[in-house]
Design a protein around this motif. Structure first.
Motif, mmCIF file in Angstrom:
data_model
loop_
_atom_site.group_PDB
_atom_site.id
_atom_site.type_symbol
_atom_site.label_atom_id
_atom_site.label_comp_id
_atom_site.label_asym_id
_atom_site.label_seq_id
_atom_site.Cartn_x
_atom_site.Cartn_y
_atom_site.Cartn_z
ATOM 1 N N UNK A 89 -22.474 30.489 -7.030
ATOM 2 C CA UNK A 89 -22.519 29.602 -8.193
ATOM 3 C C UNK A 89 -21.303 29.898 -9.051
ATOM 4 N N UNK A 90 -20.515 28.871 -9.350
ATOM 5 C CA UNK A 90 -19.364 28.997 -10.239
ATOM 6 C C UNK A 90 -19.749 28.298 -11.538
ATOM 7 N N UNK A 91 -20.041 29.081 -12.568
ATOM 8 C CA UNK A 91 -20.582 28.539 -13.813
ATOM 9 C C UNK A 91 -19.492 28.220 -14.820
ATOM 10 N N UNK A 146 -9.797 25.427 -12.525
ATOM 11 C CA UNK A 146 -9.544 24.978 -11.153
ATOM 12 C C UNK A 146 -9.083 26.135 -10.272
ATOM 13 N N UNK A 147 -8.142 26.930 -10.768
ATOM 14 C CA UNK A 147 -7.652 28.052 -9.956
ATOM 15 C C UNK A 147 -8.747 29.086 -9.731
ATOM 16 N N UNK A 148 -9.588 29.321 -10.766
ATOM 17 C CA UNK A 148 -10.688 30.279 -10.619
ATOM 18 C C UNK A 148 -11.711 29.776 -9.599
ATOM 19 N N UNK A 149 -11.982 28.470 -9.614
ATOM 20 C CA UNK A 149 -12.933 27.893 -8.665
ATOM 21 C C UNK A 149 -12.386 27.955 -7.243
ATOM 22 N N UNK A 150 -11.114 27.639 -7.077
ATOM 23 C CA UNK A 150 -10.517 27.673 -5.747
ATOM 24 C C UNK A 150 -10.500 29.092 -5.189
ATOM 25 N N UNK A 151 -10.363 30.084 -6.058
ATOM 26 C CA UNK A 151 -10.400 31.476 -5.599
ATOM 27 C C UNK A 151 -11.753 31.802 -4.971
ATOM 28 N N UNK A 152 -12.825 31.264 -5.572
ATOM 29 C CA UNK A 152 -14.170 31.467 -5.012
ATOM 30 C C UNK A 152 -14.331 30.709 -3.697
ATOM 31 N N UNK A 153 -13.754 29.502 -3.628
ATOM 32 C CA UNK A 153 -13.939 28.651 -2.457
ATOM 33 C C UNK A 153 -13.076 29.063 -1.259
ATOM 34 N N UNK A 154 -12.015 29.817 -1.500
ATOM 35 C CA UNK A 154 -11.075 30.181 -0.427
ATOM 36 C C UNK A 154 -11.765 30.742 0.819
ATOM 37 N N UNK A 166 -28.163 31.180 -14.659
ATOM 38 C CA UNK A 166 -28.295 31.088 -13.199
ATOM 39 C C UNK A 166 -28.700 32.434 -12.602
ATOM 40 N N UNK A 167 -28.145 33.520 -13.140
ATOM 41 C CA UNK A 167 -28.536 34.847 -12.638
ATOM 42 C C UNK A 167 -30.007 35.123 -12.909
ATOM 43 N N UNK A 168 -30.461 34.761 -14.103
ATOM 44 C CA UNK A 168 -31.867 34.958 -14.470
ATOM 45 C C UNK A 168 -32.794 34.236 -13.504
ATOM 46 N N UNK A 169 -32.343 33.092 -13.003
ATOM 47 C CA UNK A 169 -33.169 32.282 -12.108
ATOM 48 C C UNK A 169 -32.978 32.650 -10.641
ATOM 49 N N UNK A 170 -32.238 33.725 -10.379
ATOM 50 C CA UNK A 170 -32.161 34.241 -9.017
ATOM 51 C C UNK A 170 -30.922 33.896 -8.236
ATOM 52 N N UNK A 171 -29.969 33.185 -8.832
ATOM 53 C CA UNK A 171 -28.748 32.846 -8.105
ATOM 54 C C UNK A 171 -27.867 34.083 -7.955
ATOM 55 N N UNK A 172 -27.278 34.281 -6.782
ATOM 56 C CA UNK A 172 -26.373 35.396 -6.500
ATOM 57 C C UNK A 172 -25.406 34.961 -5.399
ATOM 58 N N UNK A 173 -24.122 35.276 -5.519
ATOM 59 C CA UNK A 173 -23.438 35.767 -6.714
ATOM 60 C C UNK A 173 -23.089 34.619 -7.663
ATOM 61 N N UNK A 174 -22.759 34.985 -8.884
ATOM 62 C CA UNK A 174 -22.383 34.012 -9.907
ATOM 63 C C UNK A 174 -21.040 34.414 -10.504
ATOM 64 N N UNK A 175 -20.126 33.458 -10.580
ATOM 65 C CA UNK A 175 -18.814 33.671 -11.186
ATOM 66 C C UNK A 175 -18.637 32.674 -12.325
ATOM 67 N N UNK A 176 -18.006 33.080 -13.410
ATOM 68 C CA UNK A 176 -17.728 32.190 -14.537
ATOM 69 C C UNK A 176 -16.267 31.759 -14.455
ATOM 70 N N UNK A 177 -16.036 30.457 -14.455
ATOM 71 C CA UNK A 177 -14.678 29.929 -14.261
ATOM 72 C C UNK A 177 -14.128 29.187 -15.462
ATOM 73 N N UNK A 178 -15.014 28.690 -16.351
ATOM 74 C CA UNK A 178 -14.592 27.713 -17.349
ATOM 75 C C UNK A 178 -14.939 26.321 -16.845
#
Length: 438
Positions: free
Chosen positions: A186-188, A412-420, A197-209
């Protein structure tokens, strides 16, 4: 709710959806009659493909409506740059038009299937996506479960969890965990969203803006813009954009109250749903105000009071006609609408206090002085009047709003880093596929 009960409930949801499938025809037909569905493409809502699947790996990106679609356009363009095919689904007619305008035939567009097993299974059987990227808050149980059953990685990007949704999911944490465990990442948008999202059980979670910040300013037809600017001349203007029921009448009342203080005042009203234009034209006309409708090509005359922006895809045009914008769904309704487009076009932003859905963006704008929240109609009228009179204060807000957006970029760059890690194997596969054909 126990874990066992949650999984039983999801099983019942699956069977209920299958049972309801034959009844969906009248529902979709009714939506089509209201202009909420594309009459020529309703079969896609049942998962029946409108095109052939291309060879090689395929990434499925889903964005519900206009705002989400605009947000993911740069993301989709980046993915296309890797040489991987993309199918982009949306849920509304207006968002489909945005796809056509901004991406053309570089992607495959389909309407998202109804979240019932026969439709979702038929969609997945045809398209066989290698990766699913879901935008913002689209949590569809059947789709998530079916993708999970097929071991298709699912990534939620630009993830947002509203106060209402979080309160609802917290009452059913086991159900949330049973769904969110299917998400590979999850990219929040914000720390608050990420923690929820973490409270509801999502793992891992990254914050991107917010991905909306990394989009270019809304486009404009320069010829149309110059025509309207010539018609308006030096008249003072303000706009009420993305308005919901009750806010258009309020904007007209504010216009009536301010036009004596500001001779020649033109108010620009842009409803969130242009289909309400006929009703709004009658309502505002009955107030003794002279209104022209953009959709009818009516010119702005010297005695025009209201320009009704009842077109789709022209927000960039309307915002470039003014320096003051009230962003709707914040006084007569709750949650607010996106203030970033007005901000990035050097506009002083006004809104009501009900802006929970865009809390982070408004917080940044308020902290920098690029936005001001108002309590009610009278306070909004006072704020508009003040900004019309005080050019220095207006310019200060405009500059602060634009600077805030600039400082928020980077999602966008933070999200793409997760998606790579998910995309790179598909890039290799696509190259091998093309080499094999060669």
């Amino acid at each position: 709710m126990s874990e066992r009960a949650a999984r039983t409930l999801l099983t019942l949801y699956r069977y209920a959806g299958a049972a309801a499938y034959p009844l969906m025809g009248p529902y979709v037909a009714w939506r089509a009659s209201k202009g909420k569905e594309d009459k020529g493409r309703t079969r896609e809502r049942y998962g029946i493909a409108g095109q052939e699947r291309p060879d090689g790996p395929l990434i499925w990106v889903h964005a519900a409506s206009v705002g989400e679609t605009i947000a993911v356009v740069p993301l989709v363009q980046t993915i296309l740059g890797y040489g991987v095919n993309v199918i982009l689904t949306t849920g509304t007619v207006t968002s489909a038009k945005v796809v056509t305008e901004r991406l053309g035939d570089s992607v495959i567009h389909q309407y998202v299937p109804l979240d019932i097993k026969p439709a979702v299974s038929r969609f997945l059987n045809h398209w066989v996506p290698d990766l699913a990227i879901i935008a913002e808050s689209e949590i569809w149980p059947m789709t998530i479960l079916e993708l999970g059953a097929r071991n298709v990685p699912q990534v939620l990007v630009n993830g947002r969890m509203s106060d209402r949704s979080f309160a609802s999911w917290k009452k059913r944490t086991s159900l949330a965990e049973a769904l969110f465990e299917n998400l590979a990442h999850v990219v929040a948008q914000s720390e608050i969203d990420g923690e929820r999202f973490r409270t509801l059980g999502a793992r891992p979670v990254t914050v991107s803006g917010n991905l909306k910040v990394d989009t270019p300013p809304p486009p404009v037809d320069e010829k149309a813009l110059q025509v309207l600017k010539r018609q308006i001349g030096n008249r003072p203007t303000w706009a009420a954009v993305s308005t919901h029921e009750g806010e258009e009448k309020m904007a007209a009342e504010i216009h009536a109250a301010l036009r004596k203080r500001h001779p020649g005042l033109l108010s620009i009203v842009v409803p969130r749903h242009p289909a309400r234009a006929e009703e709004l034209a009658e309502q505002i006309g009955s107030m003794g105000l002279k209104l022209v409708r953009r959709s009818l090509g009516q010119p702005i005359a010297a005695d025009t009071d209201i320009l009704l922006g009842d077109t789709i895809g022209e927000m960039g045009l309307y915002l470039r006609l003014t320096e003051i914008a009230f962003v709707g769904r914040s006084l007569s309704s709750t949650g607010g609408q996106n203030p970033l487009e007005p901000a990035m076009l050097d506009t002083a932003v006004l809104a009501g206090r009900n802006v929970q859905n865009f809390r982070e963006a408004y917080k940044r704008l308020l902290d920098r002085g690029g936005a001001k929240l108002v309590r009610d109609r009278n306070m909004l009228a006072g704020a508009v009047n003040y900004l019309l009179v005080n050019e220095e204060a207006r310019r200060t807000m405009m500059t602060a709003a634009a600077a805030t957006v600039q400082d928020m970029r980077g999602a966008l760059s933070a999200t793409m880093k997760v998606l790579e890690p998910f995309i790179q194997p598909l890039v290799v596969q696509a190259r091998l596929s093309r080499a094999g054909k060669g």
